[in-house]
Design an enzyme around this catalytic site. Structure first.
Site, PDB file in Angstrom:
ATOM      1  N   ASP A 203      65.636  70.579   4.859  1.00  0.00           N
ATOM      2  CA  ASP A 203      64.793  71.768   4.952  1.00  0.00           C
ATOM      3  C   ASP A 203      64.311  71.849   6.405  1.00  0.00           C
ATOM      4  O   ASP A 203      63.418  71.122   6.820  1.00  0.00           O
ATOM      5  CB  ASP A 203      63.618  71.627   3.974  1.00  0.00           C
ATOM      6  CG  ASP A 203      62.582  72.728   4.157  1.00  0.00           C
ATOM      7  OD1 ASP A 203      62.713  73.526   5.095  1.00  0.00           O
ATOM      8  OD2 ASP A 203      61.641  72.778   3.343  1.00  0.00           O
ATOM      9  N   LYS A 229      60.016  82.002  11.250  1.00  0.00           N
ATOM     10  CA  LYS A 229      59.342  80.897  11.957  1.00  0.00           C
ATOM     11  C   LYS A 229      59.991  80.657  13.315  1.00  0.00           C
ATOM     12  O   LYS A 229      59.687  79.708  14.017  1.00  0.00           O
ATOM     13  CB  LYS A 229      59.382  79.634  11.105  1.00  0.00           C
ATOM     14  CG  LYS A 229      58.611  79.801   9.795  1.00  0.00           C
ATOM     15  CD  LYS A 229      58.489  78.515   9.038  1.00  0.00           C
ATOM     16  CE  LYS A 229      58.100  78.743   7.603  1.00  0.00           C
ATOM     17  NZ  LYS A 229      56.669  78.822   7.383  1.00  0.00           N
TER      18      LYS A 229
HETATM   19  N1  PMP Z   1      59.817  74.490   3.793  1.00  0.00           N
HETATM   20  C1  PMP Z   1      58.965  74.282   4.800  1.00  0.00           C
HETATM   21  C2  PMP Z   1      58.930  72.933   5.467  1.00  0.00           C
HETATM   22  C3  PMP Z   1      58.124  75.319   5.248  1.00  0.00           C
HETATM   23  O1  PMP Z   1      57.288  75.108   6.266  1.00  0.00           O
HETATM   24  C4  PMP Z   1      58.211  76.579   4.620  1.00  0.00           C
HETATM   25  C5  PMP Z   1      57.295  77.720   5.043  1.00  0.00           C
HETATM   26  N2  PMP Z   1      55.970  77.344   5.187  1.00  0.00           N
HETATM   27  C6  PMP Z   1      59.121  76.744   3.576  1.00  0.00           C
HETATM   28  C7  PMP Z   1      59.904  75.683   3.191  1.00  0.00           C
HETATM   29  C8  PMP Z   1      59.281  78.072   2.888  1.00  0.00           C
HETATM   30  O2  PMP Z   1      59.733  79.017   3.810  1.00  0.00           O
HETATM   31  P1  PMP Z   1      59.788  80.572   3.440  1.00  0.00           P
HETATM   32  O3  PMP Z   1      58.431  80.904   2.868  1.00  0.00           O
HETATM   33  O4  PMP Z   1      60.051  81.257   4.734  1.00  0.00           O
HETATM   34  O5  PMP Z   1      60.871  80.738   2.444  1.00  0.00           O
END
Ligand code: PMP
Length: 410
Positions: A203, A229
């Site tokens: 991830d 991000k």
């Molecule tokens: N995994 C991690 C480590 C994250 O920081 C995030 C977002 N905070 C997510 C998954 C989920 O990402 P998204 O909400 O953009 O799908």
């Protein structure tokens, strides 16, 4: 070192006009970049240029607008392929974001798994890398194992080695913890998993903006991240998978684009990457993400990283000198973010009082409730940096925090 590093932060900031505003009559200091980054003008313009000039559906028509949209859409795939050094653009699947990428994978891996097979995750995962696997466990009876934390809240690799067995089919861990900013030893995790024949999903939601990611060098089987991000738009993300593995997986959603031919008797599926891209995709999002990659590529990545490390080191040092602060993972190598608590105070109160001074930080469990339980706290305050933050902002944050602490503890 109290400099703003070798590259010009003030030049970078000209690309992000949103930063020039007052919040509660103070200049905005945006320190919530782990939640989402701000977008440079080039990304905003690429999205609006697409809607102004080229808007059409992709891959479906032989008219000019559709050709232009399709060219931009597929050029973006090539760009993202190069950005993470995938071997082929077929390995880049567009999704809504990290969450959808992991859900997609959990669904398409299901037919390969049987009751009793094991998936290993870690104690510091975001809910997006926990719940899809729990749902799979409920559905087909796989067993979820969790790598615990050491005393300084890093992953316990010795315990991980003991969890690995021939029952392990997948290891799914974060590259960088969104809650703590800790960098996990993913290369070692991947190597150990492969020695037992397990596949590995990384991830990368927090890593892509702060590290140069090379999926071939990591040798991960799957890597997922979100565009928002990374200075790109919301609603667009990536699932990278090794081609030979993706070829073996069935499609997830059915519909247009993911098929070669359809009849009531027999439907055949499209080739990669389209097999996993049913329906009209987020074309503007893809084009915006490509512009974000161009923006990053127009700078020296090392300069970004050095600058962010400088901000992080300054902030962590200053927090460590405050007796009222409990720093999480003090002294552990981090990237992008630092988490802390003010002893005896609720993290949300701290965040709200900082907001009253124009400073945006995040408080709470950071979508990592099991991690909060392991840390024995209800939440933390998280400060997360990006390339446009300045040392002056970090200093002002520390001063504002000192005022908040003084006010609450008087
Ligand atoms: N995994 C991690 C480590 C994250 O920081 C995030 C977002 N905070 C997510 C998954 C989920 O990402 P998204 O909400 O953009 O799908």
């Amino acid at each position: 070192m109290l400099s703003d590093s070798t590259f010009s932060v003030s030049q970078i900031r000209t690309h992000f006009p949103i930063l020039n505003q007052l919040v509660n009559e103070f200049p905005l200091i945006y320190l919530d970049n782990a939640a989402t980054t701000q977008k440079p003008i080039s990304v905003i313009e690429a999205v609006s240029r697409y809607y102004l000039n080229d808007n059409a559906n992709v891959h479906r028509a032989s008219h000019q607008l559709s050709n232009r949209a399709t060219c931009a859409f597929e050029a973006a795939r090539e760009k993202v392929k190069n950005f993470i050094n995938a071997a082929d653009s077929k390995e880049i699947i567009w999704t809504k974001g990290t969450t959808e990428s992991i859900n997609l994978l959990a669904n398409v891996l299901a037919p390969q798994l049987t009751k009793g097979d094991e998936i290993i995750i870690s104690a510091l995962e975001h809910h997006a890398n926990i719940v899809p696997w729990q749902m799979l466990a409920e559905r087909i009876g796989i067993v979820l194992k969790v790598i615990p934390l050491t005393d300084n809240s890093t992953l316990d690799i010795d315990a991980y080695k003991l969890l690995l067995s021939d029952k392990t089919k997948l290891v799914a861990v974060a590259h960088i913890s969104n809650a703590l900013g800790v960098i996990n030893p993913v290369k070692e995790i991947i190597k150990l998993a492969h020695q037992t024949g397990a596949q590995v999903l990384i991830d990368g939601a927090q890593a892509v903006a702060h590290q140069r990611v090379d999926v071939q060098e990591l040798d991960c089987d799957y890597y997922v991240f979100s565009g928002h991000k990374l200075f790109g738009p919301t609603g667009i993300g990536v699932l990278y998978g090794k081609q030979h593995l993706l070829e073996l997986l069935p499609p997830w959603q059915g519909g247009g684009e993911m098929i070669k031919s359809v009849s009531f008797e027999h439907t055949t599926y499209n080739d990669l990457p389209f097999k996993f891209e049913a329906g009209t995709p987020n074309i503007a999002g893809v084009i915006g993400l490509a512009a974000a990659v161009d923006f990053i590529n127009s700078y020296d990545r090392q300069d970004f990283l050095k600058h962010e490390q400088c901000l992080l080191a300054f902030t962590e040092r200053a927090l460590a000198q405050m007796p009222e602060i409990k720093l999480f993972c003090a002294g552990v190598e981090k990237s992008g973010a630092v988490s802390f608590a003010v002893k005896g105070e609720h993290p949300t109160d701290i965040a709200m009082l900082l907001d009253a001074q124009g400073i945006a930080v995040r408080s709470g469990s950071h979508c990592a409730m099991p991690l909060m339980k392991a840390l024995n706290c209800s939440g933390t305050v998280r400060v997360s940096f990006s390339i446009y933050n300045t040392i002056a902002e970090a200093q002002r944050f520390i001063e504002a925090l000192k005022n908040v602490v003084q006010m609450l503890q008087e």
